[in-house]
Structures are given as structure tokens and as C-alpha cells.
Design an enzyme around this catalytic site. Structure first.
Site, PDB file in Angstrom:
ATOM      1  N   GLU A 168       0.831  -1.200   0.000  1.00 51.83           N
ATOM      2  CA  GLU A 168       0.000   0.000   0.000  1.00 51.83           C
ATOM      3  C   GLU A 168       0.869   1.255   0.000  1.00 51.83           C
ATOM      4  O   GLU A 168       0.626   2.205  -0.753  1.00 51.83           O
ATOM      5  CB  GLU A 168      -0.919  -0.007   1.221  1.00 51.83           C
ATOM      6  CG  GLU A 168      -1.939   1.123   1.240  1.00 51.83           C
ATOM      7  CD  GLU A 168      -2.874   1.048   2.431  1.00 51.83           C
ATOM      8  OE1 GLU A 168      -3.760   1.925   2.520  1.00 51.83           O
ATOM      9  OE2 GLU A 168      -2.732   0.131   3.260  1.00 51.83           O
ATOM     10  N   GLY A 208      -7.784   5.044   7.575  1.00 55.56           N
ATOM     11  CA  GLY A 208      -8.604   4.918   8.769  1.00 55.56           C
ATOM     12  C   GLY A 208      -8.000   4.012   9.816  1.00 55.56           C
ATOM     13  O   GLY A 208      -8.177   4.219  11.011  1.00 55.56           O
ATOM     14  N   ALA A 209      -7.253   2.979   9.362  1.00 57.94           N
ATOM     15  CA  ALA A 209      -6.703   2.004  10.297  1.00 57.94           C
ATOM     16  C   ALA A 209      -5.183   1.936  10.295  1.00 57.94           C
ATOM     17  O   ALA A 209      -4.594   1.381  11.216  1.00 57.94           O
ATOM     18  CB  ALA A 209      -7.264   0.615   9.999  1.00 57.94           C
ATOM     19  N   SER A 210      -4.532   2.466   9.273  1.00 60.10           N
ATOM     20  CA  SER A 210      -3.072   2.406   9.209  1.00 60.10           C
ATOM     21  C   SER A 210      -2.520   3.678   8.588  1.00 60.10           C
ATOM     22  O   SER A 210      -3.250   4.460   7.975  1.00 60.10           O
ATOM     23  CB  SER A 210      -2.608   1.185   8.403  1.00 60.10           C
ATOM     24  OG  SER A 210      -2.975   1.320   7.040  1.00 60.10           O
ATOM     25  N   THR A 211      -1.215   3.863   8.737  1.00 55.75           N
ATOM     26  CA  THR A 211      -0.532   4.990   8.100  1.00 55.75           C
ATOM     27  C   THR A 211       0.732   4.453   7.454  1.00 55.75           C
ATOM     28  O   THR A 211       1.354   3.508   7.965  1.00 55.75           O
ATOM     29  CB  THR A 211      -0.219   6.117   9.103  1.00 55.75           C
ATOM     30  OG1 THR A 211       0.328   7.236   8.395  1.00 55.75           O
ATOM     31  CG2 THR A 211       0.763   5.678  10.165  1.00 55.75           C
ATOM     32  N   GLN A 212       1.120   5.018   6.319  1.00 59.67           N
ATOM     33  CA  GLN A 212       2.271   4.546   5.557  1.00 59.67           C
ATOM     34  C   GLN A 212       3.236   5.697   5.255  1.00 59.67           C
ATOM     35  O   GLN A 212       2.801   6.828   5.021  1.00 59.67           O
ATOM     36  CB  GLN A 212       1.834   3.936   4.214  1.00 59.67           C
ATOM     37  CG  GLN A 212       1.193   2.579   4.315  1.00 59.67           C
ATOM     38  CD  GLN A 212      -0.230   2.623   4.836  1.00 59.67           C
ATOM     39  OE1 GLN A 212      -0.589   1.936   5.794  1.00 59.67           O
ATOM     40  NE2 GLN A 212      -1.059   3.481   4.237  1.00 59.67           N
TER      41      GLN A 212
END
Length: 495
Positions: A168, A208-212
Site C-alpha cells: 500500500e 482509517g486504520a493504518s498509516t504509511q
């Protein structure tokens, strides 16, 4: 004995026809050049099944490609009605049905003859990753329902699957650099050129649930598990990328509230990130349904929770910092937080998704200095709830969370990733560039085009306009001369 007038005119017309016809033939054969006819257009469809919502994108590119990779453009964007597919755990069939509306819009755009050759892919991100951790059976039922709907469509269904956090982040990096024409650029001379080295930008994505985070470092990548490699437009790229599950916007807010529940008396929480005067009562059990929050569940769980806002940004930042493990990086070189390796930041960065939405609301997307961003968010957090509601009519759904999100972004980017007062201006907060949405889907499609066979453009013989006109004139003269000769032979009386 000499020729009669009739014979002389007849022979003259035949000679003129021969000369004119020969001239037209020479123009066609000698002056004609090979030209390339426009290639067919290829299409691709990607569903981005995020934690809070699902979006569909249709992409298109010329079939002949450029150096093995398609020159892709966005043809359609459609947001699926309803929540993300992970929300349909109790009714998996509805997850598939929810995709029908956008799928029909995509099919209407693609010519019927090309549908069988159009790839369709659904990538599910952090929301489904969490559901898979919590209940793999429910996640499997949702993927099965989605597969039944998409697999029955008249296109080349490539599958519905979990997209890894590293993928992602990496595909998001491809997207932004492609949109900015940093891989290839169409020059004024009509040729594709490669920009100068060192111009590639980093990508910051907050879902909403993760950051990259993904970028090309200025030095070697010491932890190979954080490296992603791609081959695009004839060149290879190796980048650093990491995804932090449970650090997305929605999961951060849930973890923040759960942490405050633990430190307050049962049934009442004074929330420093909510505006003073804000008051609500909510059921407590759903808060602990996520694997990100479940370990924090208290022993005696009250049925409802009363939350009162205090509008205290200093206390809010302190509570947000508790979500990170900064001490795990003490004494370690090249470390972000939670013990995760990260090489030194390098170059410009583009921040999108919830990074953009939050800072756009706070009017902080014009490259303001870090001090200005801090002051703006703190001032907003200290406004009374009644004043905030009056200032932003019709935006009640997200209003209470912008304070927490703004302070969280500042904490994540500075204390987490390591942006400083000097490097902060290198971050550009954007949703789109050149009319194309920034996210992982375009990067995925670009990577996929490398596996789709190219089609060579068809060739045709053609002349310039002036030569074509001259050829037509001589053809007409040839026909006139032939008709004249025939008229003389048939209609001219014998001498």
C-alpha cells in the site's frame, strides 16, 4: 498517308491519360510515407476497499505502452455508498452487493468488445487486515461474497485480496511520482524523456486504520524487510516503505479514548481533545471490538460511557504521545518509533488521504511553517464547542475529532517520522494532482501494466495533404482524358 483528325485527337487524349495516370501512380508510390495509426485504448478497474469506505477507479492507457509500462490516466472515480466492506461482518452478502452501483458505472464506460480484456482487482487494506486478525472466518466470508459479485462481471477479474501494508505504501509512492511526471515526461519535441535524478518525492498516507511512509533515501536501506523494488519505464527503483497498523485516523481515535477510559473513573471521561462544552454518551462495548483496542479492555466494562470535552491541547498531546513507544528507539540509529527502522528523511514529501482532509479543514495546506501549524491547531482546540458548531454548520459528523487529528498528525510527523522546523516546508498536503486522485490504486495499475502485453501500433501508407491533392487532380485528369478518348472513338463521325 497521314492520320485523320479523329485519330490524332484520340491518340493525344490517350497519351495525356497515360502521362497523367503515370504521374498519379508515381506520387502515390514515391511520396507515400509510413504512418502509425492510433493504438487501441486499454482499460483497468481497481477497487480500493479501505477501512471506512470503498472507492472504484477506472484507468486507461494506450496499448503500445512506453518502455514496457503503460502511460496511465484516470477515466473514472466512484465512491461506493455505505461503509467499508469490513463493516459487513454480520452480513457478508451485502459487502458484495454494495459494489454493484460503481461497477455498473465502470462497465458503461468500457466498450463491450474490450471488457473481456479489462483487468479488475479489489485490494482490501487495513480494515480487512484487522478483521482477519479478529475473525478470519468472517473476513473469508466477505471476500467470498465480493468474489461472487465481481467474478460474475464481464471483465477479467484478477481477484479480491488483502493488500499488504508495505505494498500500500509503495504503490502510493509510485502514484504520486507518476502524476508529477517524475518517472517520464512528454517533451515539447514529442518524445518521452526522463527527469533528472534526485527529483523523486516521498509519500505519506493516513488511512482509517493504518498509516504509511515511503521514500527513496539518500543512502542505503539497512533493513531489507522495509525495501520495495520496482521496474518502471525501463528503470529500477528501490525505496523504503513501512506501514503502521492501528495508527490510522479511526483506530487512533479509538485507542486514544480507550486509554482515557483506563485513567478515569468508570463511566465518565473528561476528554482533553474534545472542545469544552462538548458532551455525549456512547455505548462502550463497540470501542473494544477492534484488535487495536481489545487488549486495553477493563475488567468491569460499564454499558455506557459519558464523555465531556475539556479543550486542553497540552493534555491532549500528552495522551496522544502515550499511543507511541518512543522509548524503544533510544540509543538506536535510524529509528522512528515502536522500534521500527527508518533511514533519514530525504527530499520532498506529499501527504494525502486523512493528512490532507484534516489540514484542509484547518486551512493548513499552504506550506505554513511548523510553528504556525502548531499555533493554529492549538487555537482551534481551545475554542468552545458552541462556537465551533456555529462556525462550521453542516459538518457536525467530524467536528469533534479535528482537534485530536490535527495534534496527532503533528506528533506523528515530527516526533514519529522526524520532520523538523527546517524540513516541515518540504511536505505538500494534497488530495489530487493534475485531476488524478493520490492513493495506492494508480500505482498498482501502473505496476500491473508491465505484465499486460503491449500491442504494436498498426502502420499505414499515407501522403502529405498537398501531395494527396495533386494525386487526386492527376487521377481526375486521367479519367477525363480516358472519357474524352472514348467519346472521340464512339461519337466522332468518320472522315
Amino acid at each position: 498517308m497521314g492520320l485523320s483528325w479523329k485519330e490524332q485527337v484520340f491518340m493525344a487524349l490517350l497519351g495525356a491519360a497515360a502521362v497523367s495516370g503515370l504521374t498519379a501512380l508515381i506520387l502515390v508510390l514515391v511520396e507515400a510515407v509510413n504512418v502509425l495509426l492510433p493504438t487501441d485504448t486499454k482499460f483497468g478497474i481497481v477497487f480500493d476497499a479501505g477501512s471506512s469506505h470503498t472507492s472504484l477507479f477506472v484507468y486507461q492507457w494506450p496499448a503500445d505502452k512506453e518502455n514496457g509500462t503503460g502511460v496511465v490516466s484516470q477515466a473514472l472515480a466512484c465512491q461506493v455508498e455505505g461503509p467499508g466492506i469490513s463493516s459487513y461482518a454480520s452480513d457478508p452478502a451485502q459487502a458484495g452487493e454494495s459494489l454493484q452501483g460503481c461497477l455498473e458505472k465502470a462497465l458503461a464506460l468500457i466498450p463491450e468488445a474490450q471488457r473481456r480484456g479489462t483487468p479488475l482487482f479489489l485490494g482490501a487494506t487495513a480494515g480487512m487486515r484487522l478483521l482477519s486478525q479478529k475473525n478470519s472466518s468472517q473476513a473469508g466470508d466477505i471476500f467470498a461474497a465480493v468474489t461472487r459479485v465481481l467474478g460474475g462481471s464481464p471483465v477479467d477479474f484478477q481477484g479480491a485480496e488483502l493488500l499488504g501494508g508495505q505494498d500500500e505504501g509503495a504503490f502510493g509512492w509510485i502514484t504520486i511520482n507518476y502524476i508529477l511526471e517524475l518517472f517520464i515526461k512528454y517533451s515539447f519535441s514529442g518524445a518521452w524523456t526522463r527527469p533528472l535524478e534526485g527529483t523523486l518525492v516521498g509519500a505519506l498516507d493516513l488511512g482509517g486504520a493504518s498509516t504509511q511512509i515511503a521514500f527513496m533515501p539518500g543512502g542505503p536501506i539497512l533493513d531489507q524487510s522495509t525495501q520495495a523494488t520496482f521496474h518502471l519505464y525501463g528503470s529500477s527503483y528501490s525505496i523504503y516503505t513501512h506501514s503502521y497498523l492501528c495508527f490510522g485516523r479511526d483506530q487512533m481515535l479509538s485507542r486514544l479514548l480507550a486509554g482515557l477510559v483506563q485513567s478515569h473513573s468508570a463511566g465518565l471521561v473528561r476528554h482533553p481533545c474534545y472542545h469544552s462544552g462538548y458532551h455525549t454518551t456512547l455505548p462502550l462495548a463497540p470501542l473494544y471490538e477492534s484488535p487495536c483496542v481489545h487488549p486495553m479492555a477493563p475488567q468491569n466494562l460499564p454499558q455506557n460511557l459519558t464523555v465531556e470535552g475539556t479543550g486542553n491541547p497540552e493534555a491532549c498531546v500528552a495522551a496522544i504521545r502515550e499511543l507511541f513507544n518512543f522509548s524503544s528507539c533510544q540509543g538506536q540509529r535510524d529509528c522512528a518509533f515502536d522500534g521500527v527502522y527508518q533511514p533519514p528523511l530525504w527530499g520532498q514529501f506529499y501527504a494525502f488521504s486523512n493528512f490532507y482532509y484534516t489540514f484542509h479543514f484547518l486551512n493548513l495546506t499552504s506550506r505554513q511553517p511548523l510553528g504556525t501549524a502548531n499555533a493554529t491547531v492549538w487555537e482551534f482546540c481551545q475554542r468552545p464547542w458552541k462556537l465551533v458548531v456555529a462556525s462550521y454548520p453542516g459538518q457536525d459528523r467530524w467536528l469533534r475529532d479535528y482537534c485530536a487529528c490535527g495534534l496527532y498528525i503533528l506528533t506523528l510527523l515530527t516526533e514519529g517520522y522526524g520532520f523538523s522546523e527546517e524540513t516541515w516546508p518540504s511536505i505538500e498536503f494534497r488530495k489530487q494532482v493534475g485531476g488524478m486522485d493520490i492513493g495506492w490504486t494508480l500505482g498498482y495499475m501502473l505496476n500491473l501494466t508491465g505484465m499486460i502485453p503491449a500491442e504494436a501500433p498498426a502502420q499505414w501508407r499515407a501522403e502529405s495533404y498537398s501531395i494527396w491533392v495533386a494525386g487526386v487532380v492527376f487521377v481526375v485528369l486521367t479519367l477525363v482524358a480516358i472519357l474524352g478518348a472514348a467519346s472521340v472513338q464512339l461519337l466522332w463521325p468518320q472522315d
